[in-house]
Design a protein around this motif. Structure first.
Motif, PDB file in Angstrom:
ATOM      1  N   PHE A  28      -7.556  -4.796   1.551  1.00  0.00           N
ATOM      2  CA  PHE A  28      -6.529  -5.790   1.871  1.00  0.00           C
ATOM      3  C   PHE A  28      -6.917  -6.579   3.122  1.00  0.00           C
ATOM      4  CE2 PHE A  28      -2.809  -6.812   4.488  1.00  0.00           C
ATOM      5  CZ  PHE A  28      -2.145  -7.697   3.650  1.00  0.00           C
TER       6      PHE A  28
ATOM      7  N   ASN B 196       0.874  -1.169   0.000  1.00  0.00           N
ATOM      8  CA  ASN B 196       0.000   0.000   0.000  1.00  0.00           C
ATOM      9  C   ASN B 196       0.914   1.221   0.000  1.00  0.00           C
ATOM     10  OD1 ASN B 196      -1.608   2.221   1.017  1.00  0.00           O
ATOM     11  ND2 ASN B 196      -3.132   0.712   1.668  1.00  0.00           N
ATOM     12  N   GLN B 197       0.959   1.947  -1.126  1.00  0.00           N
ATOM     13  CA  GLN B 197       1.896   3.062  -1.295  1.00  0.00           C
ATOM     14  C   GLN B 197       3.321   2.529  -1.141  1.00  0.00           C
ATOM     15  OE1 GLN B 197       0.268   5.578  -2.385  1.00  0.00           O
ATOM     16  NE2 GLN B 197      -1.655   5.675  -1.316  1.00  0.00           N
TER      17      GLN B 197
ATOM     18  N   GLU C  60      -7.854   1.237   0.406  1.00  0.00           N
ATOM     19  CA  GLU C  60      -7.053   0.128  -0.115  1.00  0.00           C
ATOM     20  C   GLU C  60      -6.643  -0.815   1.023  1.00  0.00           C
ATOM     21  OE1 GLU C  60      -2.738  -0.151  -2.185  1.00  0.00           O
ATOM     22  OE2 GLU C  60      -4.080   1.364  -3.037  1.00  0.00           O
ATOM     23  N   LEU C  61      -6.290  -0.236   2.172  1.00  0.00           N
ATOM     24  CA  LEU C  61      -5.941  -1.053   3.340  1.00  0.00           C
ATOM     25  C   LEU C  61      -7.138  -1.889   3.780  1.00  0.00           C
ATOM     26  CD1 LEU C  61      -4.033  -1.934   5.638  1.00  0.00           C
ATOM     27  CD2 LEU C  61      -4.853   0.063   6.922  1.00  0.00           C
TER      28      LEU C  61
ATOM     29  N   ILE D 162      -0.704   5.762   4.092  1.00  0.00           N
ATOM     30  CA  ILE D 162      -1.425   4.542   3.712  1.00  0.00           C
ATOM     31  C   ILE D 162      -2.788   4.946   3.181  1.00  0.00           C
ATOM     32  CG2 ILE D 162      -2.569   2.477   4.633  1.00  0.00           C
ATOM     33  CD1 ILE D 162      -0.207   2.041   6.438  1.00  0.00           C
ATOM     34  N   ASP D 163      -3.159   4.382   2.061  1.00  0.00           N
ATOM     35  CA  ASP D 163      -4.476   4.597   1.491  1.00  0.00           C
ATOM     36  C   ASP D 163      -5.459   3.729   2.280  1.00  0.00           C
ATOM     37  OD1 ASP D 163      -6.733   3.627  -0.306  1.00  0.00           O
ATOM     38  OD2 ASP D 163      -5.895   5.230  -1.559  1.00  0.00           O
ATOM     39  N   ARG D 164      -6.321   4.357   3.080  1.00  0.00           N
ATOM     40  CA  ARG D 164      -7.203   3.599   3.976  1.00  0.00           C
ATOM     41  C   ARG D 164      -8.194   2.696   3.248  1.00  0.00           C
ATOM     42  NH1 ARG D 164      -6.571   4.455   9.665  1.00  0.00           N
ATOM     43  NH2 ARG D 164      -8.116   2.839   9.782  1.00  0.00           N
TER      44      ARG D 164
END
Length: 150
Positions: A140, A12-13, A136-137, A132-134
């Motif tokens: 995941f 992530n990033q 996207e997290l 961190i792209d929340r």
């Protein structure tokens, strides 16, 4: 022997994501190191990167697995890892896990910190310039069926 331990790895990033549930054995460490290596290759190696680890349950290692873990941690540092945020969830042996991981990360000379929640770990990483792209997290984390409710 079969792998012992479950895990999911992602990026992530400029942050390597690891969610796992131990205990771990040598076979799981070897397979996990290969999966991490594939994810690390996706990072921008012209920039430093960080890791966010979320450990569930009894994420401990026997001595041979610990030695392999130290070895692979040193490789991650050589490849640009600068700091690591660790969250331990649903564990009755959290202090023992912290002691074991701290010993490994000290040997590998990796800055690390333990946190009681993902939010605090993400905040600490952001203070070190690792965003961190929340959404996207969250996507995941949905892959991790062994992760307790957040």
């Amino acid at each position: 022997m079969f792998e012992h331990g479950d895990y999911v790895v992602g990026v992530n990033q400029q942050v390597l994501l690891f969610v796992g549930q131990g205990p771990w054995n040598d076979e799981a460490m070897l397979v996990g190191a290969k999966k991490m290596g594939r994810q690390i290759s996706m990072l921008d190696h012209s920039k430093p990167w960080a890791q966010l680890s979320c450990l569930v349950g009894e994420s401990l290692m026997p001595p041979s697995t610990f030695n392999a873990f130290v070895h692979h941690s040193k490789i991650r540092k050589q490849k640009g890892l600068v700091c690591l945020a660790i969250v331990i969830l649903a564990s009755e042996v959290a202090n023992t896990i912290k002691q074991q991981l701290s010993a490994a990360y000290l040997q590998a000379d990796i800055e690390h910190q333990f946190f009681p929640s993902l939010d605090l770990a993400i905040e600490w990483l952001a203070q070190r310039q690792f965003a961190i792209d929340r959404p996207e997290l969250n996507t995941f984390l949905e892959q991790c069926d062994f992760l307790p409710s957040r």
